[in-house]
Design a protein around this motif. Structure first.
Motif, mmCIF file in Angstrom:
data_model
loop_
_atom_site.group_PDB
_atom_site.id
_atom_site.type_symbol
_atom_site.label_atom_id
_atom_site.label_comp_id
_atom_site.label_asym_id
_atom_site.label_seq_id
_atom_site.Cartn_x
_atom_site.Cartn_y
_atom_site.Cartn_z
ATOM 1 N N GLY A 146 0.813 -1.215 0.000
ATOM 2 C CA GLY A 146 0.000 0.000 0.000
ATOM 3 C C GLY A 146 0.844 1.261 0.000
ATOM 4 N N HIS A 147 1.903 1.254 0.776
ATOM 5 C CA HIS A 147 2.737 2.452 0.876
ATOM 6 C C HIS A 147 3.940 2.420 -0.050
ATOM 7 C CE1 HIS A 147 0.833 2.045 4.951
ATOM 8 N NE2 HIS A 147 0.455 3.243 4.595
ATOM 9 N N PHE A 148 4.508 1.256 -0.220
ATOM 10 C CA PHE A 148 5.854 1.176 -0.811
ATOM 11 C C PHE A 148 5.861 0.735 -2.269
ATOM 12 C CE2 PHE A 148 6.442 -0.112 3.787
ATOM 13 C CZ PHE A 148 6.703 1.184 4.213
ATOM 14 N N GLY A 149 4.684 0.554 -2.846
ATOM 15 C CA GLY A 149 4.618 0.302 -4.274
ATOM 16 C C GLY A 149 4.680 -1.168 -4.663
ATOM 17 N N VAL A 150 4.801 -1.381 -5.960
ATOM 18 C CA VAL A 150 4.775 -2.723 -6.557
ATOM 19 C C VAL A 150 6.172 -3.322 -6.548
ATOM 20 C CG1 VAL A 150 4.481 -3.909 -8.763
ATOM 21 C CG2 VAL A 150 2.741 -2.294 -7.980
ATOM 22 N N LYS A 151 6.271 -4.550 -6.104
ATOM 23 C CA LYS A 151 7.563 -5.258 -6.070
ATOM 24 C C LYS A 151 7.405 -6.637 -6.706
ATOM 25 C CE LYS A 151 8.759 -1.822 -3.504
ATOM 26 N NZ LYS A 151 8.942 -0.615 -4.313
ATOM 27 N N PRO A 166 8.783 -4.105 -13.009
ATOM 28 C CA PRO A 166 8.614 -3.271 -14.205
ATOM 29 C C PRO A 166 8.423 -1.805 -13.810
ATOM 30 C CG PRO A 166 7.234 -5.228 -14.323
ATOM 31 C CD PRO A 166 7.788 -5.181 -12.928
ATOM 32 N N ALA A 167 9.145 -0.932 -14.456
ATOM 33 C CA ALA A 167 9.051 0.503 -14.143
ATOM 34 C C ALA A 167 9.046 1.301 -15.440
ATOM 35 C CB ALA A 167 10.216 0.935 -13.257
ATOM 36 N N PHE A 168 8.334 2.416 -15.399
ATOM 37 C CA PHE A 168 8.232 3.263 -16.586
ATOM 38 C C PHE A 168 9.450 4.171 -16.705
ATOM 39 C CE2 PHE A 168 3.964 1.918 -15.943
ATOM 40 C CZ PHE A 168 3.369 1.918 -17.204
ATOM 41 N N PRO A 169 9.805 4.518 -17.938
ATOM 42 C CA PRO A 169 10.882 5.491 -18.131
ATOM 43 C C PRO A 169 10.386 6.875 -17.715
ATOM 44 C CG PRO A 169 9.831 4.985 -20.224
ATOM 45 C CD PRO A 169 9.213 4.062 -19.200
ATOM 46 N N PRO A 170 11.306 7.813 -17.577
ATOM 47 C CA PRO A 170 10.875 9.185 -17.250
ATOM 48 C C PRO A 170 9.871 9.698 -18.278
ATOM 49 C CG PRO A 170 13.246 8.986 -17.030
ATOM 50 C CD PRO A 170 12.762 7.696 -17.656
ATOM 51 N N LYS A 171 8.802 10.291 -17.780
ATOM 52 C CA LYS A 171 7.790 10.861 -18.680
ATOM 53 C C LYS A 171 8.342 12.156 -19.260
ATOM 54 C CE LYS A 171 3.055 12.535 -18.741
ATOM 55 N NZ LYS A 171 1.915 12.961 -17.904
ATOM 56 N N TRP A 177 2.787 7.614 -15.282
ATOM 57 C CA TRP A 177 3.840 6.737 -15.803
ATOM 58 C C TRP A 177 4.532 6.057 -14.626
ATOM 59 C CZ3 TRP A 177 6.837 7.804 -20.861
ATOM 60 C CH2 TRP A 177 5.939 8.204 -21.866
ATOM 61 N N THR A 178 3.776 5.288 -13.905
ATOM 62 C CA THR A 178 4.341 4.549 -12.780
ATOM 63 C C THR A 178 3.527 3.273 -12.601
ATOM 64 O OG1 THR A 178 5.278 4.884 -10.561
ATOM 65 C CG2 THR A 178 2.992 5.510 -10.857
ATOM 66 N N THR A 179 4.189 2.181 -12.290
ATOM 67 C CA THR A 179 3.501 0.900 -12.181
ATOM 68 C C THR A 179 2.664 0.860 -10.907
ATOM 69 O OG1 THR A 179 5.346 -0.142 -13.328
ATOM 70 C CG2 THR A 179 3.819 -1.598 -12.182
#
Lengths: 370, 89
Positions: A55-60, A77-82, A98-100
């Motif tokens: 919930g706080h720390f994102g997708v792993k 998986p992570a998005f490149p800089p928008k 642009w964030t998983t």
């Protein structure tokens, strides 16, 4: 029962169940307390992958090598800089971050592509790893496709890719199910993509947009392994079948008790055989009349049987998400698990079901391991 | 130099003891801290290197408002707390 293990990705961890005589027991729990959104067992390497959604720390993303007990965190998986100033919006004009936010689909590449993994996310993007998840690349041809900006969320706030099917005839052919963006296919391993799916219709759209293949709310996409021209879609307002590689889709009529649901699996060997777990409709995502049942067709969707032998006779309000129904490679063993933590197993294609003696946390996805 | 303390809830995912690093703004300090523990980055910042939606950063007891650039000034003696917001749990 041929399956040796059932892996359940749940709201509170990854549960591994093993056969215990005629029943099942929890053999192992990983990530207890953490939200595990997806699990994948790579038959090529024996590795297990688990996606977490803190919930706080994102997708792993974590990987356990074959024969090991411990998971290790790997790249997510992570998005490149928008690009600065770029306006990227969905079909309703809402900004696309642009964030998983969720790993919604995770599948292996073909047998001739060791190490290749595909991942579908919210927001709706496809990622590829060529090295067992050590690193990921955004598949730009799909992300840069202008038609992507017509997609929108179905239930979720944002569009997402939940179904990834590598064609058993050709590893380079990969089909995607997108909510809400219909069915997309690449025939060159991700270099180019096309939106296919004429025949699907959306009852919640205005007449001018109702038949647009690019806005269809495909809940789940399934393919018959040995007859791969045959595909199934559990859609927001219908069940559709294709017998021409997904070029055209035909609605299945008179499906009882309802046409709404999330999950579909196709028999891997027998053409025209598929299973679904119905619910009333989108506004009431619960079983019809409080009776949890499975529906099965054996004739390509011309007719459907309601399967309930061994399923709860008491009122049950379990909902089964799109990854909550699984079938074994042989096609006889089925299992499904629900938002209420129930898990049912069949070893005879759904004629009889047995409830696992436990209440799990809400289940996102299950996998059968033979 | 500013001192950075990471949330207790983070520790079971990535051990992260307090660190003392140099920097004139939150971005500088945080980037310096992340050099010491690179795996922390994805737990605190999103793919665009903005503060994650359900994380918060306090500088000397005051929550930062610039969650994108992390531009708030940091004094030599500042204490920076990187915490999970109660939202999003």
């Amino acid at each position: 029962m041929m399956a040796l293990q059932i892996l359940a990705a749940t709201r509170k961890g990854l549960f591994t169940l093993e056969a215990d005589g005629p029943s099942w027991r929890i053999a192992r729990v990983d990530f207890l307390g953490d939200n595990c959104s997806m699990v994948l067992v790579d038959k090529r390497s024996g590795a297990t992958y688990a996606a977490l959604e803190h919930g706080h720390f994102g997708v792993k993303l974590h990987r356990r090598e074959a024969g090991q007990t411990a998971f290790e965190e790997i790249a997510a998986p992570a998005f490149p800089p928008k690009p600065e100033g770029l306006i990227d919006t969905d079909g309703f004009g809402k900004p696309i971050p642009w964030t998983t936010l969720k790993i919604w689909a995770l599948e292996t590449g073909g047998v001739n592509e060791p190490g290749l993994l595909w991942c579908g996310t919210i927001p709706g993007a496809l990622f590829r790893s060529r090295n067992h998840g050590a690193s990921w690349e955004l598949v730009r041809p799909l992300w840069d496709e202008p038609k992507r900006q017509k997609w929108f969320g179905g239930g979720a706030d944002l569009p997402g890719i939940h179904s990834i099917l590598v064609d058993p005839r050709d590893d380079k052919v990969v089909r995607l199910g997108i909510s809400c963006g219909g069915v997309w296919v690449t025939r060159d391993g991700g270099e180019s993509f096309a939106n296919e799916g004429n025949g699907m219709w959306a009852d919640h759209m205005p007449p001018e947009a109702m038949y647009d293949p690019n806005i269809q709310d495909v809940h789940c996409l399934a393919q018959c392994r040995d007859h791969p021209t045959q595909l199934w879609v559990q859609h927001h307002n219908a069940i559709f079948r294709s017998i021409d590689d997904g070029q055209t889709w035909t609605e299945c009529k008179d499906v009882k008790p309802s046409v709404f649901g999330f999950a579909v699996v196709a028999h891997p060997r027998q053409a025209g055989v598929a299973w679904f777990v119905p619910a009333i409709k989108d506004e009431q995502r619960i079983p019809v009349d409080g009776r949890l049942v499975v529906t099965r067709t054996r004739d390509g969707g011309a007719s459907f049987e309601t399967l309930s032998n061994g399923l709860p006779e008491r009122p049950a309000y379990d909902l089964v998400y799109r990854h909550g129904l699984a079938i074994s490679d042989g096609g006889d063993d089925l299992a499904f698990a629900s938002t209420c933590g129930g898990l049912w197993i069949s070893s005879d294609q759904g004629d009889h079901w047995a409830e696992a003696p436990m209440r799990l946390p809400p289940v996102h996805a299950i996998r059968l391991v033979s | 130099m500013p001192r950075v303390v990471f949330a207790a809830a983070l520790q079971r995912h990535v051990p992260a003891p307090p660190v003392t690093v140099d920097g004139a703004c939150v971005r500088d300090v945080l980037e310096a801290a992340l050099v010491l523990t690179p795996r922390l980055r994805g737990y605190i910042l999103d793919d665009q290197s903005h503060l994650r939606k359900h994380m918060s950063v306090y500088v000397d007891g005051v929550a930062i408002r610039d969650r994108t650039e992390l531009s708030e000034a940091v004094a030599h003696s500042s204490e920076i707390y990187v915490l999970q917001a109660l939202s999003g749990g």
